[in-house]
Write a protein that holds these residues in place. Structure first.
Motif, PDB file in Angstrom:
ATOM      1  N   GLN A  56       0.836  -1.202   0.000  1.00  0.00           N
ATOM      2  CA  GLN A  56       0.000   0.000   0.000  1.00  0.00           C
ATOM      3  C   GLN A  56       0.871   1.253   0.000  1.00  0.00           C
ATOM      4  O   GLN A  56       0.622   2.191  -0.741  1.00  0.00           O
ATOM      5  CB  GLN A  56      -0.922  -0.006   1.207  1.00  0.00           C
ATOM      6  CG  GLN A  56      -1.765   1.238   1.332  1.00  0.00           C
ATOM      7  CD  GLN A  56      -2.532   1.284   2.634  1.00  0.00           C
ATOM      8  OE1 GLN A  56      -2.295   0.494   3.539  1.00  0.00           O
ATOM      9  NE2 GLN A  56      -3.447   2.204   2.739  1.00  0.00           N
ATOM     10  N   GLN A  57       1.904   1.273   0.815  1.00  0.00           N
ATOM     11  CA  GLN A  57       2.787   2.431   0.896  1.00  0.00           C
ATOM     12  C   GLN A  57       3.568   2.616  -0.402  1.00  0.00           C
ATOM     13  O   GLN A  57       3.763   3.740  -0.865  1.00  0.00           O
ATOM     14  CB  GLN A  57       3.758   2.294   2.071  1.00  0.00           C
ATOM     15  CG  GLN A  57       3.091   2.291   3.417  1.00  0.00           C
ATOM     16  CD  GLN A  57       2.244   3.522   3.636  1.00  0.00           C
ATOM     17  OE1 GLN A  57       2.726   4.643   3.518  1.00  0.00           O
ATOM     18  NE2 GLN A  57       0.982   3.337   3.958  1.00  0.00           N
ATOM     19  N   HIS A  58       3.995   1.519  -0.987  1.00  0.00           N
ATOM     20  CA  HIS A  58       4.771   1.575  -2.223  1.00  0.00           C
ATOM     21  C   HIS A  58       3.930   2.143  -3.360  1.00  0.00           C
ATOM     22  O   HIS A  58       4.439   2.850  -4.222  1.00  0.00           O
ATOM     23  CB  HIS A  58       5.277   0.178  -2.588  1.00  0.00           C
ATOM     24  CG  HIS A  58       6.040   0.136  -3.867  1.00  0.00           C
ATOM     25  ND1 HIS A  58       7.312   0.642  -3.992  1.00  0.00           N
ATOM     26  CD2 HIS A  58       5.707  -0.332  -5.086  1.00  0.00           C
ATOM     27  CE1 HIS A  58       7.726   0.480  -5.235  1.00  0.00           C
ATOM     28  NE2 HIS A  58       6.776  -0.106  -5.911  1.00  0.00           N
ATOM     29  N   ARG A  59       2.642   1.849  -3.361  1.00  0.00           N
ATOM     30  CA  ARG A  59       1.759   2.301  -4.434  1.00  0.00           C
ATOM     31  C   ARG A  59       1.135   3.667  -4.171  1.00  0.00           C
ATOM     32  O   ARG A  59       0.448   4.202  -5.029  1.00  0.00           O
ATOM     33  CB  ARG A  59       0.657   1.281  -4.674  1.00  0.00           C
ATOM     34  CG  ARG A  59       1.179  -0.037  -5.187  1.00  0.00           C
ATOM     35  CD  ARG A  59       0.040  -0.947  -5.576  1.00  0.00           C
ATOM     36  NE  ARG A  59       0.526  -2.146  -6.195  1.00  0.00           N
ATOM     37  CZ  ARG A  59       0.940  -2.243  -7.462  1.00  0.00           C
ATOM     38  NH1 ARG A  59       0.929  -1.196  -8.231  1.00  0.00           N
ATOM     39  NH2 ARG A  59       1.365  -3.388  -7.947  1.00  0.00           N
ATOM     40  N   ALA A  60       1.372   4.223  -3.011  1.00  0.00           N
ATOM     41  CA  ALA A  60       0.781   5.520  -2.671  1.00  0.00           C
ATOM     42  C   ALA A  60       1.285   6.601  -3.625  1.00  0.00           C
ATOM     43  O   ALA A  60       2.475   6.657  -3.925  1.00  0.00           O
ATOM     44  CB  ALA A  60       1.117   5.882  -1.234  1.00  0.00           C
ATOM     45  N   PRO A  61       0.380   7.444  -4.106  1.00  0.00           N
ATOM     46  CA  PRO A  61       0.795   8.541  -4.990  1.00  0.00           C
ATOM     47  C   PRO A  61       1.876   9.400  -4.322  1.00  0.00           C
ATOM     48  O   PRO A  61       1.811   9.685  -3.133  1.00  0.00           O
ATOM     49  CB  PRO A  61      -0.490   9.358  -5.168  1.00  0.00           C
ATOM     50  CG  PRO A  61      -1.592   8.382  -4.905  1.00  0.00           C
ATOM     51  CD  PRO A  61      -1.046   7.444  -3.853  1.00  0.00           C
ATOM     52  N   GLY A  62       2.876   9.731  -5.100  1.00  0.00           N
ATOM     53  CA  GLY A  62       3.955  10.562  -4.578  1.00  0.00           C
ATOM     54  C   GLY A  62       5.085   9.785  -3.943  1.00  0.00           C
ATOM     55  O   GLY A  62       6.140  10.333  -3.680  1.00  0.00           O
ATOM     56  N   HIS A  63       4.888   8.507  -3.711  1.00  0.00           N
ATOM     57  CA  HIS A  63       5.960   7.693  -3.134  1.00  0.00           C
ATOM     58  C   HIS A  63       7.029   7.490  -4.198  1.00  0.00           C
ATOM     59  O   HIS A  63       6.729   7.234  -5.354  1.00  0.00           O
ATOM     60  CB  HIS A  63       5.404   6.347  -2.660  1.00  0.00           C
ATOM     61  CG  HIS A  63       6.431   5.492  -1.997  1.00  0.00           C
ATOM     62  ND1 HIS A  63       7.243   4.641  -2.701  1.00  0.00           N
ATOM     63  CD2 HIS A  63       6.791   5.382  -0.693  1.00  0.00           C
ATOM     64  CE1 HIS A  63       8.060   4.025  -1.862  1.00  0.00           C
ATOM     65  NE2 HIS A  63       7.800   4.449  -0.638  1.00  0.00           N
ATOM     66  N   ARG A  64       8.284   7.597  -3.814  1.00  0.00           N
ATOM     67  CA  ARG A  64       9.376   7.487  -4.788  1.00  0.00           C
ATOM     68  C   ARG A  64       9.374   6.171  -5.533  1.00  0.00           C
ATOM     69  O   ARG A  64       9.829   6.103  -6.650  1.00  0.00           O
ATOM     70  CB  ARG A  64      10.726   7.672  -4.087  1.00  0.00           C
ATOM     71  CG  ARG A  64      10.939   9.100  -3.635  1.00  0.00           C
ATOM     72  CD  ARG A  64      12.263   9.265  -3.000  1.00  0.00           C
ATOM     73  NE  ARG A  64      12.325   8.370  -1.826  1.00  0.00           N
ATOM     74  CZ  ARG A  64      13.382   8.181  -1.086  1.00  0.00           C
ATOM     75  NH1 ARG A  64      14.489   8.795  -1.368  1.00  0.00           N
ATOM     76  NH2 ARG A  64      13.355   7.387  -0.055  1.00  0.00           N
ATOM     77  N   GLY A  65       8.858   5.111  -4.927  1.00  0.00           N
ATOM     78  CA  GLY A  65       8.843   3.809  -5.597  1.00  0.00           C
ATOM     79  C   GLY A  65       7.536   3.503  -6.295  1.00  0.00           C
ATOM     80  O   GLY A  65       7.348   2.413  -6.795  1.00  0.00           O
ATOM     81  N   ALA A  66       6.618   4.473  -6.313  1.00  0.00           N
ATOM     82  CA  ALA A  66       5.311   4.256  -6.940  1.00  0.00           C
ATOM     83  C   ALA A  66       5.492   4.050  -8.444  1.00  0.00           C
ATOM     84  O   ALA A  66       6.364   4.664  -9.071  1.00  0.00           O
ATOM     85  CB  ALA A  66       4.382   5.431  -6.678  1.00  0.00           C
ATOM     86  N   PRO A  67       4.672   3.178  -9.035  1.00  0.00           N
ATOM     87  CA  PRO A  67       4.743   2.985 -10.489  1.00  0.00           C
ATOM     88  C   PRO A  67       4.512   4.303 -11.219  1.00  0.00           C
ATOM     89  O   PRO A  67       3.854   5.212 -10.705  1.00  0.00           O
ATOM     90  CB  PRO A  67       3.602   1.996 -10.769  1.00  0.00           C
ATOM     91  CG  PRO A  67       3.397   1.301  -9.466  1.00  0.00           C
ATOM     92  CD  PRO A  67       3.707   2.323  -8.403  1.00  0.00           C
ATOM     93  N   GLU A  68       5.047   4.419 -12.431  1.00  0.00           N
ATOM     94  CA  GLU A  68       4.889   5.630 -13.242  1.00  0.00           C
ATOM     95  C   GLU A  68       3.419   6.015 -13.370  1.00  0.00           C
ATOM     96  O   GLU A  68       2.555   5.159 -13.506  1.00  0.00           O
ATOM     97  CB  GLU A  68       5.471   5.399 -14.646  1.00  0.00           C
ATOM     98  CG  GLU A  68       6.973   5.328 -14.677  1.00  0.00           C
ATOM     99  CD  GLU A  68       7.617   6.643 -14.279  1.00  0.00           C
ATOM    100  OE1 GLU A  68       7.128   7.707 -14.678  1.00  0.00           O
ATOM    101  OE2 GLU A  68       8.633   6.596 -13.562  1.00  0.00           O
TER     102      GLU A  68
END
Length: 70
Positions: A56-68
Motif C-alpha cells: 500500500q505504501q509503495h503504491r501511494a501517490p507521490g511515493h518514490r517507488g510508486a509505479p509511473e
C-alpha cells in the motif's frame, strides 16, 4: 500497528491509543490470543499484514517507488 491481545509487555491499549491519536496514519491489527512474540507465534497472520502495508505504501501517490503515473 500489529498488536497481540495477550501481550503483557506491550498492552493492547498502547496500540489502541496510537490508533485513536493518529487515525489517518495508524491502522491497528489486533491478534486474539497472541502475546509479545507475535511474529514468532503467528507469522501466518503477521507477514501478510506487513506485506499489505508495504505494498500500500509503495503504491501511494507521490511515493518514490510508486509505479509511473501514480
Amino acid at each position: 500497528v500489529i498488536q497481540g491481545l495477550a501481550d503483557a509487555v506491550a498492552p493492547p491499549e498502547n496500540g489502541r491509543r496510537l490508533a485513536r491519536a493518529h487515525p489517518a496514519r495508524v491502522r491497528l491489527v489486533e491478534l486474539e490470543g497472541v502475546g509479545h512474540r507475535l511474529l514468532h507465534d503467528r507469522s501466518d497472520r503477521v507477514v501478510p499484514e506487513i506485506l499489505a502495508f508495504v505494498t500500500q505504501q509503495h503504491r501511494a501517490p507521490g511515493h518514490r517507488g510508486a509505479p509511473e503515473g501514480e
